[in-house]
Design an enzyme around this catalytic site. Structure first.
Site, mmCIF file in Angstrom:
data_model
loop_
_atom_site.group_PDB
_atom_site.id
_atom_site.type_symbol
_atom_site.label_atom_id
_atom_site.label_comp_id
_atom_site.label_asym_id
_atom_site.label_seq_id
_atom_site.Cartn_x
_atom_site.Cartn_y
_atom_site.Cartn_z
ATOM 1 N N VAL A 63 0.836 -1.206 0.000
ATOM 2 C CA VAL A 63 0.000 0.000 0.000
ATOM 3 C C VAL A 63 0.870 1.255 0.000
ATOM 4 O O VAL A 63 0.569 2.231 -0.693
ATOM 5 C CB VAL A 63 -0.990 -0.001 1.190
ATOM 6 N N CYS A 64 1.972 1.228 0.729
ATOM 7 C CA CYS A 64 2.891 2.374 0.754
ATOM 8 C C CYS A 64 3.510 2.591 -0.625
ATOM 9 O O CYS A 64 3.696 3.728 -1.061
ATOM 10 C CB CYS A 64 3.973 2.181 1.801
#
EC number: 1.11.1.24
Length: 170
Positions: A63-64
């Site tokens: 997600v980062c």
């Protein structure tokens, strides 16, 4: 130092945020982080225009990575906006990541030394010593115009809302 509970979760588990919550209208607090070249970097180094600060727990997670790549792509379109990503990752990891992913439109910054950004902006997760996910937008006078503390750390921020707020300031 102020602590806040019931603000964020990770995989449904509640976590504690350290530092005062920043709000729209606040004067942006200063911070001291480190570039991937191991140089100190502060609020002043962001310059005098509109600024978007993308906050991620670790650049090495899916997600980062999505969040960083999304804002890297937007930075190519929004040349007049300074866009940075801040995490607790070591500068060496940020350097490796940027080289592998060709991240050249935004600057990646590390808060690993003293969690200055995390504490001053209320993004530090006490239990993990990581930053929670979010976005902060500052105007040319360093007034907070948008802030999002993503409630579930494993979710992405609201890109559309953040970019809409940036465009209002241009």
């Amino acid at each position: 130092m102020e602590k806040r509970t019931d603000v964020i979760t990770m995989k449904g588990n509640p976590l504690t945020l350290v530092g005062k919550e920043i709000k729209v209208g606040d004067k942006a607090p200063d911070f001291s982080v480190v570039t991937k070249e191991l140089k100190s970097y502060s609020l002043n180094d962001l310059g005098s225009g509109v600024k978007l600060i993308s906050v991620v727990p670790s650049i090495d997670t899916g997600v980062c990575d999505l969040q960083t790549m999304h804002f890297n792509d937007e930075a190519a379109k929004l040349k007049e906006v300074t866009i940075v990503t801040i995490s607790m990752d070591l500068p060496f990891a940020l350097d490796r990541y940027c080289a592998a992913k060709a991240v050249e439109q935004l600057k990646t910054l590390s808060d690993h030394r003293n969690a200055s950004f995390g504490e001053n902006y209320g993004f530090l997760i006490e239990e993990l010593r990581l930053l929670t996910r979010g976005v902060v937008i500052l105007d040319k006078d360093n007034i907070v115009r948008y802030v999002e503390y993503v409630p579930e750390v494993t979710n992405q921020p609201d890109y559309n809302q953040a970019l809409e707020e940036v465009k209002k300031l241009l």
